[in-house]
Design an enzyme around this catalytic site. Structure first.
Site, PDB file in Angstrom:
ATOM      1  N   GLU A 280       0.822  -1.209   0.000  1.00 55.83           N
ATOM      2  CA  GLU A 280       0.000   0.000   0.000  1.00 55.83           C
ATOM      3  C   GLU A 280       0.860   1.265   0.000  1.00 55.83           C
ATOM      4  OE1 GLU A 280      -4.040  -0.297   1.840  1.00 55.83           O
ATOM      5  OE2 GLU A 280      -3.138   1.003   3.325  1.00 55.83           O
ATOM      6  N   HIS A 301       7.457 -27.039  -0.556  1.00 51.56           N
ATOM      7  CA  HIS A 301       6.819 -28.134  -1.288  1.00 51.56           C
ATOM      8  C   HIS A 301       5.607 -27.630  -2.068  1.00 51.56           C
ATOM      9  CE1 HIS A 301       9.129 -31.497   0.638  1.00 51.56           C
ATOM     10  NE2 HIS A 301       9.487 -30.465   1.374  1.00 51.56           N
ATOM     11  N   LYS A 414     -14.438   0.955  -4.001  1.00 55.50           N
ATOM     12  CA  LYS A 414     -15.525   1.451  -3.156  1.00 55.50           C
ATOM     13  C   LYS A 414     -16.482   2.312  -3.955  1.00 55.50           C
ATOM     14  CE  LYS A 414     -12.620   2.098   0.965  1.00 55.50           C
ATOM     15  NZ  LYS A 414     -12.202   3.125   1.939  1.00 55.50           N
TER      16      LYS A 414
END
Lengths: 449, 449
Positions: A280, A301, A414
């Protein structure tokens, strides 16, 4: 001597002491922007002095509230998202002992399944709520707060519920501040000059951490001592400056991804917190290393193959705890499983060989790496680590040339979501978005024939 | 109609139906390598026909063993790593109801803290063990198996312990097969022609999944039906072929990272399983998209900024569950939090707007995306999804030009670790590695002054 140190052996040959020293002038400039507020985003530097993020009386208040919740609750529901979620979760998963109230996190998804399961789990049990939001209007936590508050009120009545809710919010303004005042909740303060991703050592993180029984004085002391030690930004005697310079140099050399690798499952959410902090802070202006994380040895793995032999676009940072783990030795059991030579050895001894073998193998595979060492996993050393990462992030962002303290891109989803939901005030956006979606012609679905 | 479908609207303009159709000849060739075994790694194609991975009598045996464990155990410890771990964990976290024995996973780290906590948790409780290893000599699960077996023997005695251990291992050879025969354990079979990361629908995954109370017949049916539907590899009527072509075209266009994004926290480990499947299958020969994952909406508030505005090197795949979630509506609560307009609405309705708003925002930000839709999260639809990803991965790896079924890079860390630990047979490597480490001169540690 501070607990944290950084080893750059396996950054060589891409990075040398001399090449890092050549960054000193840029580092001095970037660090002065952090300490003197002369760079972009300087309104958000409250975290730089961790002794000033929380006042002494606030620490005392946090401890009192935590004690009360420990005494009267089996569960604590922390309602928050982003920086109001990842910091406390990281510390609690790393250091929590399981004693005291179980801490749950809500309001970081819109999953009906998740919130149904949570409400089923705490239903009928004594629980408290810590709702954390600067504004009080972020959709996910606002929705979750309504849900857990309604359930609590139904269980214990409105008056008693009010006594079990602590709101961590803006000091004066905003929906949650007003609601808390109206309801008479206990409150804690979110300072104007500390952004969410830098707020773990503020009341935002400290109340849930204290409820989990973790020593917040030691956590803060680790951060405060590290802050004092970073006053000198000399790259070869300041791991934060070194880390910032090294990752920028590797980025300029064409590396695309930084992988944070730990061998201790408890550190999983420290890596998640780190991903928010760096992703961010730096991921803007079409730039920045992509932050990713792996949990070794499990992911040796799974992602291990890619790291060893995939596209040579990565750097790796190992986060290693050198000691302090519980003693656990490998029991006797013949030698069919070829473990006879390890009988009686500590798991930590095998784990250390796994780390050293991995670092060498990845270096041989073309992956430059550095290692951050902590002597043990304690509140003090974790406080040091968190501050180290924060300080390095401020420097690194300025070296990259971005504002490390804003997050303009977070609004984009948003805005569309509000438009689609028809939020009052979004009428214009609703019209625009609906028109765009309506204009999408042509079937783009692929189904099995 | 099969449940799974793929939408490529937001792959445009980088990808069009026409550009994908131009891959048809390459797809036909790649898919024939998968189905006819004419490509690299053709010894490991046992997963291609999911009706043949487990025989009918094996399914019956798995159910019988699962019933016994459900009846006599409060906990099941699954000991395994990589493909012997992620598949069953993914399915159990996605579909588990919490009824029946609690399933724990051990042997996927060398953390003394983790294994101490686990042993403390199950100590004194009735528990069973499912140890899963083809060879029986992989260090992490071998160590964990000794630990949990010793604890179980101490608790119930050696004879009773033998009845509570199921070994899933090679049909004939290997340390665990021999040990299981010697001890008289119940056993299940790991086929020679199914690699770990393709083994979730084999006995490797199915026993833990069945113990968790999940309908393994439905899971297998979803896979079997999808396998039948993929017989035609036409890219516009086969989501697996489309997905494989699209990600390869984007990789050739310079994209570096594929992010798998889900809005449902229960799918977190499906993404982890996917990362192993694609990372290990494709990450070789210095190539391949880097597989990463995010949990939205939480990570819209952490990695969201990077995805929206960071380096334009990413593609995104949304994994969306369209229905079937529990009903949960937003309670009344005034309008200070600006949620008044959503009162009485389902969380799923808000979540759908979050997904659609995000996909649009990321497209606007320069991130091409596709969406995989499941009508609901059920054993049948998840079986379809797992097979879809496996089949697409085989095709995608061949399009990329690698062997999608080997993992030569995984040995590198093990070799160094054995050398450092002094494993018998590693003497030469021990000498070499120790000499290399001894030759590392110069202090490369950065400490705070």
């Amino acid at each position: 001597m501070l607990p944290l140190k950084l080893d750059y052996r396996y950054l060589q040959p891409e990075i040398s002491a001399a090449s890092i020293e050549s960054w000193q002038a840029e580092i001095d400039l970037a660090d002065s922007r952090v300490t003197k507020g002369t760079g972009l985003g300087s309104d958000f530097l409250g975290w730089v002095d961790p002794s000033a993020i929380v006042a002494k009386d606030e620490v005392a208040q946090i401890k009192t509230l935590a004690k009360r919740i420990q005494d009267n609750s089996e569960h604590l529901v922390v309602v928050g998202i982003g920086g109001s979620y990842l910091g406390s979760r990281a510390v609690i998963e790393a250091l929590g002992t399981g004693a005291g109230p179980e801490v749950h996190f809500a309001g970081n998804s819109l999953s009906a399944h998740y919130h149904t399961s949570l409400l089923n789990k705490i239903s009928g049990k004594p629980y408290s709520i810590n709702v954390i939001s600067k504004s009080g209007t972020t959709t996910e936590p606002a929705v979750a707060f309504r849900l857990v508050r309604a359930a609590l009120e139904a269980q214990v009545g409105k008056d008693e519920a009010r006594k079990r809710i602590v709101a961590t919010t803006d000091e004066k303004k905003g929906a949650l501040r007003h609601f808390a005042t109206q309801e008479g909740y206990d409150t804690l303060r979110i300072a104007d000059n500390v952004g969410g991703r830098y707020s773990v050592l503020s009341p935002v993180g400290l109340l849930p951490i204290a409820v989990a029984g973790i020593d917040i004085d030691a956590l803060l002391a680790g951060a405060i001592d590290t802050a004092a030690a970073t006053k000198d930004a000399k790259v070869l005697s300041n791991p934060a400056a070194f880390y910032a310079a090294a990752r920028n140099q590797l980025y300029r050399q064409g590396k695309e991804i930084e992988i944070l690798a730990s061998f201790e499952p408890r550190l999983h959410f420290v890596a998640e917190w780190w991903k928010q902090l760096y992703g961010e802070s730096e991921g803007k202006d079409n730039s920045a290393l992509f932050p990713a994380s792996v949990d070794f040895t499990a992911d040796l793995h799974s992602m291990g193959q890619w790291i060893q032999q995939g596209r040579r676009s990565i750097i790796e940072t190992f986060l290693i705890v050198d000691g302090g783990e519980p003693s656990m030795t490998i029991p006797a059991g013949g030698n069919l499983d070829e473990l006879g030579y390890l009988e009686g050895k500590e798991l930590a001894y095998v784990g250390d060989a796994a780390y050293r073998g991995t670092a060498l193998a990845h270096r041989d595979g073309g992956v430059p790496s550095m290692t951050i060492h902590l002597p043990e996993l304690s509140a003090y050393s974790l406080g040091a680590l968190l501050y180290f990462y924060e300080r390095a992030c401020g420097i690194s962002g300025y070296l990259l040339g971005v504002n490390p303290f804003d997050q303009p891109g977070v609004e984009a989803y948003k805005k569309n979501m509000f438009a689609l939901l028809g939020k009052p005030g979004s009428e214009k956006a609703t019209t625009e978005v609906k028109a765009r979606l309506a204009a999408q012609t042509g079937d783009t679905t692929v189904k099995f024939a």
